[in-house]
Design an enzyme around this catalytic site. Structure first.
Site, PDB file in Angstrom:
ATOM      1  N   ARG A 120       0.720  -1.216   0.115  1.00 45.80           N
ATOM      2  CA  ARG A 120      -0.136   0.055  -0.057  1.00 45.80           C
ATOM      3  C   ARG A 120       1.002   1.327   0.068  1.00 45.80           C
ATOM      4  O   ARG A 120       0.485   2.256  -0.540  1.00 45.80           O
ATOM      5  CB  ARG A 120      -0.857  -0.050   1.238  1.00 45.80           C
ATOM      6  CG  ARG A 120      -2.030   0.813   1.385  1.00 45.80           C
ATOM      7  CD  ARG A 120      -2.837   0.405   2.543  1.00 45.80           C
ATOM      8  NE  ARG A 120      -3.941   1.708   2.945  1.00 45.80           N
ATOM      9  CZ  ARG A 120      -4.268   1.964   3.766  1.00 45.80           C
ATOM     10  NH1 ARG A 120      -3.756   1.279   5.054  1.00 45.80           N
ATOM     11  NH2 ARG A 120      -5.230   3.213   4.113  1.00 45.80           N
ATOM     12  N   TYR A 121       1.813   1.275   0.701  1.00 47.44           N
ATOM     13  CA  TYR A 121       2.839   2.269   0.670  1.00 47.44           C
ATOM     14  C   TYR A 121       4.111   1.628  -0.298  1.00 47.44           C
ATOM     15  O   TYR A 121       4.551   0.530  -0.045  1.00 47.44           O
ATOM     16  CB  TYR A 121       3.315   2.646   2.006  1.00 47.44           C
ATOM     17  CG  TYR A 121       2.204   2.990   2.856  1.00 47.44           C
ATOM     18  CD1 TYR A 121       1.634   4.004   2.757  1.00 47.44           C
ATOM     19  CD2 TYR A 121       1.855   1.957   4.198  1.00 47.44           C
ATOM     20  CE1 TYR A 121       0.661   4.365   3.759  1.00 47.44           C
ATOM     21  CE2 TYR A 121       0.857   2.339   4.911  1.00 47.44           C
ATOM     22  CZ  TYR A 121       0.068   3.467   4.916  1.00 47.44           C
ATOM     23  OH  TYR A 121      -0.984   3.723   5.656  1.00 47.44           O
ATOM     24  N   ARG A 124       7.544  -0.057   1.553  1.00 53.37           N
ATOM     25  CA  ARG A 124       7.259  -1.051   2.545  1.00 53.37           C
ATOM     26  C   ARG A 124       6.130  -1.879   2.205  1.00 53.37           C
ATOM     27  O   ARG A 124       5.107  -1.454   1.674  1.00 53.37           O
ATOM     28  CB  ARG A 124       7.134  -0.467   3.930  1.00 53.37           C
ATOM     29  CG  ARG A 124       6.412   0.508   4.231  1.00 53.37           C
ATOM     30  CD  ARG A 124       6.980   1.679   5.229  1.00 53.37           C
ATOM     31  NE  ARG A 124       5.964   2.329   5.882  1.00 53.37           N
ATOM     32  CZ  ARG A 124       5.607   3.654   5.245  1.00 53.37           C
ATOM     33  NH1 ARG A 124       5.872   3.923   4.191  1.00 53.37           N
ATOM     34  NH2 ARG A 124       4.639   4.498   5.981  1.00 53.37           N
ATOM     35  N   CYS A 133      -3.235 -16.856  15.505  1.00 59.94           N
ATOM     36  CA  CYS A 133      -2.878 -15.996  16.530  1.00 59.94           C
ATOM     37  C   CYS A 133      -2.898 -16.741  17.753  1.00 59.94           C
ATOM     38  O   CYS A 133      -3.809 -17.707  17.824  1.00 59.94           O
ATOM     39  CB  CYS A 133      -3.772 -14.770  16.607  1.00 59.94           C
ATOM     40  SG  CYS A 133      -3.405 -13.450  15.424  1.00 59.94           S
ATOM     41  N   CYS A 137      -7.977 -11.386  19.523  1.00 58.45           N
ATOM     42  CA  CYS A 137      -8.488 -10.086  20.070  1.00 58.45           C
ATOM     43  C   CYS A 137      -9.753  -9.702  19.554  1.00 58.45           C
ATOM     44  O   CYS A 137     -10.076  -9.728  18.300  1.00 58.45           O
ATOM     45  CB  CYS A 137      -7.413  -9.064  19.712  1.00 58.45           C
ATOM     46  SG  CYS A 137      -6.035  -9.449  20.328  1.00 58.45           S
ATOM     47  N   CYS A 140      -9.569  -6.954  16.835  1.00 55.69           N
ATOM     48  CA  CYS A 140      -8.939  -7.241  15.771  1.00 55.69           C
ATOM     49  C   CYS A 140      -9.000  -6.666  14.192  1.00 55.69           C
ATOM     50  O   CYS A 140     -10.245  -6.623  13.838  1.00 55.69           O
ATOM     51  CB  CYS A 140      -8.597  -8.589  15.272  1.00 55.69           C
ATOM     52  SG  CYS A 140      -7.200  -8.854  14.331  1.00 55.69           S
ATOM     53  N   ARG A 142      -8.202  -7.324  11.518  1.00 52.79           N
ATOM     54  CA  ARG A 142      -8.242  -8.433  10.489  1.00 52.79           C
ATOM     55  C   ARG A 142      -9.427  -9.450  10.813  1.00 52.79           C
ATOM     56  O   ARG A 142      -9.374 -10.610  10.455  1.00 52.79           O
ATOM     57  CB  ARG A 142      -6.834  -9.019  10.121  1.00 52.79           C
ATOM     58  CG  ARG A 142      -5.976  -8.008   9.637  1.00 52.79           C
ATOM     59  CD  ARG A 142      -5.030  -8.530   8.735  1.00 52.79           C
ATOM     60  NE  ARG A 142      -4.320  -7.389   8.123  1.00 52.79           N
ATOM     61  CZ  ARG A 142      -3.017  -6.899   8.714  1.00 52.79           C
ATOM     62  NH1 ARG A 142      -2.405  -7.607   9.424  1.00 52.79           N
ATOM     63  NH2 ARG A 142      -2.630  -6.009   7.923  1.00 52.79           N
ATOM     64  N   ASP A 300      -9.941   0.916  13.860  1.00 53.43           N
ATOM     65  CA  ASP A 300     -10.605   1.067  12.578  1.00 53.43           C
ATOM     66  C   ASP A 300     -11.901   0.595  12.335  1.00 53.43           C
ATOM     67  O   ASP A 300     -12.725  -0.175  13.365  1.00 53.43           O
ATOM     68  CB  ASP A 300      -9.687   0.034  11.521  1.00 53.43           C
ATOM     69  CG  ASP A 300      -8.265   0.552  11.473  1.00 53.43           C
ATOM     70  OD1 ASP A 300      -8.209   1.754  11.250  1.00 53.43           O
ATOM     71  OD2 ASP A 300      -7.479  -0.435  11.313  1.00 53.43           O
ATOM     72  N   ASP A 337      -6.327   5.119  10.435  1.00 59.58           N
ATOM     73  CA  ASP A 337      -6.174   4.863   9.165  1.00 59.58           C
ATOM     74  C   ASP A 337      -7.141   4.924   8.351  1.00 59.58           C
ATOM     75  O   ASP A 337      -8.364   4.545   8.491  1.00 59.58           O
ATOM     76  CB  ASP A 337      -5.904   3.205   9.209  1.00 59.58           C
ATOM     77  CG  ASP A 337      -4.755   2.640   8.229  1.00 59.58           C
ATOM     78  OD1 ASP A 337      -4.505   3.198   7.251  1.00 59.58           O
ATOM     79  OD2 ASP A 337      -4.165   1.774   8.364  1.00 59.58           O
ATOM     80  N   LYS A 344      -2.173   6.104   6.843  1.00 59.33           N
ATOM     81  CA  LYS A 344      -2.324   6.476   8.164  1.00 59.33           C
ATOM     82  C   LYS A 344      -1.963   7.866   8.369  1.00 59.33           C
ATOM     83  O   LYS A 344      -1.247   8.768   8.151  1.00 59.33           O
ATOM     84  CB  LYS A 344      -1.136   5.662   8.903  1.00 59.33           C
ATOM     85  CG  LYS A 344      -1.202   4.352   9.263  1.00 59.33           C
ATOM     86  CD  LYS A 344      -0.040   3.839   9.965  1.00 59.33           C
ATOM     87  CE  LYS A 344      -0.097   2.129  10.050  1.00 59.33           C
ATOM     88  NZ  LYS A 344       0.068   1.746   8.689  1.00 59.33           N
TER      89      LYS A 344
HETATM   90  C1  LIG Z   1       0.834   0.409   8.686  1.00 55.75           C
HETATM   91  C2  LIG Z   1       1.415  -0.095   7.582  1.00 55.75           C
HETATM   92  C3  LIG Z   1       2.602  -0.137   7.162  1.00 55.75           C
HETATM   93  C4  LIG Z   1       3.539   0.338   8.099  1.00 55.75           C
HETATM   94  O1  LIG Z   1       3.463   1.646   8.079  1.00 55.75           O
HETATM   95  P1  LIG Z   1       4.650   2.450   9.349  1.00 55.75           P
HETATM   96  O2  LIG Z   1       3.783   3.758   9.197  1.00 55.75           O
HETATM   97  O3  LIG Z   1       5.846   2.325   8.697  1.00 55.75           O
HETATM   98  O4  LIG Z   1       4.418   1.838  10.651  1.00 55.75           O
HETATM   99  C5  LIG Z   1       2.808  -0.540   5.988  1.00 55.75           C
HETATM  100  N1  LIG Z   1       1.896  -1.249   5.174  1.00 55.75           N
HETATM  101  C6  LIG Z   1       0.594  -1.048   5.483  1.00 55.75           C
HETATM  102  C7  LIG Z   1      -0.182  -1.642   4.562  1.00 55.75           C
HETATM  103  C8  LIG Z   1       0.156  -0.676   6.746  1.00 55.75           C
HETATM  104  O5  LIG Z   1      -1.101  -0.771   7.109  1.00 55.75           O
HETATM  105  S1  SF4 Z   2      -4.972  -8.173  17.119  1.00 57.23           S
HETATM  106 FE1  SF4 Z   2      -5.645  -9.571  15.348  1.00 57.23          FE
HETATM  107  S2  SF4 Z   2      -3.699 -10.091  14.482  1.00 57.23           S
HETATM  108 FE2  SF4 Z   2      -3.346  -9.105  16.327  1.00 57.23          FE
HETATM  109  S3  SF4 Z   2      -2.826 -10.722  18.076  1.00 57.23           S
HETATM  110 FE3  SF4 Z   2      -4.990  -9.777  18.117  1.00 57.23          FE
HETATM  111  S4  SF4 Z   2      -6.355 -11.326  16.856  1.00 57.23           S
HETATM  112 FE4  SF4 Z   2      -3.979 -11.655  15.969  1.00 57.23          FE
END
Ligand SMILES: *Cc1c(COP(=O)(O)O)cnc(C)c1O
Ligand code: SF4
Length: 362
Positions: A120-121, A124, A133, A137, A140, A142, A300, A337, A344
């Site tokens: 996405r960025y 990175r 996991c 949580c 979460c 996801r 989120d 986000d 972010k």
């Molecule tokens: C949060 C995130 C990152 C890392 O972002 P940082 O600001 O460097 O911590 C990279 N890719 C995705 C998709 C993210 O959601």
């Molecule tokens: S926040 Fe989501 S990905 Fe992170 S430890 Fe908890 S359940 Fe797993």
């Protein structure tokens, strides 16, 4: 039998694992094998009123319940306001707003060029290397994609590494999941090496909650493997001061001694940590164990998390108080986000119109 050790466990946990030895308790595989999961275990931890049993079954079907004995032992299961309990205990409100919110608010699926990789960025990329996991949580991000035991195949992992090697703009690979530390140490080693071999990958980062929910996972073997892949950063998630225990502090210490900087991203959660005092206490204690508070995430707008999401105005007020009182090393960036390209965003920079956009139904 080690009576002293068992005597230290809370009575509820002692009733469930009365014969556990200290050596077993400190073994991460024992912890995973004895994780509390499903309706049966849940009803051993607290009384679910009969009329609710069916709804709970429906709920757990959609969003499972799972917690390690270790983390369960930190929870006061009889206190409905316990901040650790709120992070782990299923709540029927999770399925009440089924249609109201997105399963994938950050559009991660759209930014996934190959299965398991989020790019996405520009510089990175995130590699989702484990679907499992140690805990489930409730907040979460996801939670709508996690499915038990579906880690990527070796072929999928190879395709992720190939994608990264074809994109020289990627200088940092964030190994996440699920929880990558649920992989066996050897598997993790191989995987880190596959990314490390790529010349333009300067830095690796691991995102894991294991130091907090399964601190025994950070054993000497793991620390040695992580050390061998430096520069490698580890980012974990502490949400409440009570999560800083002798065990989690020891896990962080072991990583630090192996030359792995440890940071934490906290999720701002209603009824868990949504006061300036709680957060100040958390961030100051993290500094004491030399863990750098990195981000404070606004939760989120993920389907099934609304009951835990603080309101943005409230978050802003808290952060203003923290900004006025905390030293720089005890003050993470408060970010939200945003879907699409924005990514972010520091909440302080957010225009009021965007705030409304972020939470259209609140
Ligand atoms: C949060 C995130 C990152 C890392 O972002 P940082 O600001 O460097 O911590 C990279 N890719 C995705 C998709 C993210 O959601
Ligand atoms: S926040 Fe989501 S990905 Fe992170 S430890 Fe908890 S359940 Fe797993």
């Amino acid at each position: 039998m080690n009576r002293t050790f068992q005597g230290q466990l809370p009575s509820k946990i002692r009733a469930l694992f009365g014969r556990v030895t200290e050596a077993q308790w400190r073994n991460w595989r024992w912890q995973l094998r004895h994780s509390l999961a499903g309706m049966e275990d849940l009803s051993r931890l607290l009384k679910i009123p009969d009329p609710d049993v069916r709804r709970y079954a429906e709920l757990l079907n959609e969003y499972p319940f799972r917690v390690t004995p270790y983390f369960a032992s930190l929870i006061d299961w009889d206190d409905s306001r316990d901040p650790l309990r709120r992070q782990m205990l299923p709540d029927v409100r999770e399925i009440a707003d089924r249609k109201a919110e997105s399963r994938d608010p950050l559009e991660e699926n759209r930014n996934s060029p190959v299965s398991g990789l989020i790019h996405r960025y520009r510089n990175r990329a995130v590699a989702l290397v484990s679907e499992r996991c140690a805990v489930w949580c409730r907040h979460c991000t996801r939670k709508n994609r996690l499915r038990p035991a579906e880690s990527p195949t070796p072929r999928e992992l190879r395709r992720m590494a190939e994608y990264v090697s074809r994109h020289p703009s990627i200088r940092e690979v964030i190994v996440s999941g699920g929880d990558p530390l649920l992989l066996e140490t050897e598997a993790l080693d191989r995987l880190l090496r596959a990314f490390r071999r790529i010349r333009h990958v300067e830095v690796l980062r691991i995102g894991t909650r294991a130091p907090v929910v399964l601190p025994m996972r950070v054993d000497a073997g793991l620390a040695a493997v992580l050390e061998s892949h430096r520069p490698l950063w580890l980012n974990t998630q502490f949400n409440h001061p009570r999560e800083i225990t002798p065990e989690s502090a020891r896990a962080c210490e072991r990583l630090l001694k192996a030359g792995i900087p440890v940071s934490s991203q906290t999720v701002l959660l209603k009824g868990v940590n949504d006061t300036a005092n709680t957060l100040a206490d958390l961030f100051n204690r993290l500094q004491r164990i030399m863990v750098r508070p990195y981000y404070l995430f606004h939760c989120d707008p993920v389907r099934g998390t609304r009951h835990l999401r603080a309101d943005l105005q409230h978050g802003r007020a808290i952060y203003k108080a923290l900004r006025a009182s905390q030293g720089g090393l005890c003050l993470p960036q408060y970010v939200v986000d945003m879907p699409g390209r924005a990514g972010k965003m520091p909440v302080e920079l957010l225009a009021p119109a965007r705030m409304i956009h972020h939470e259209p139904r609140e």
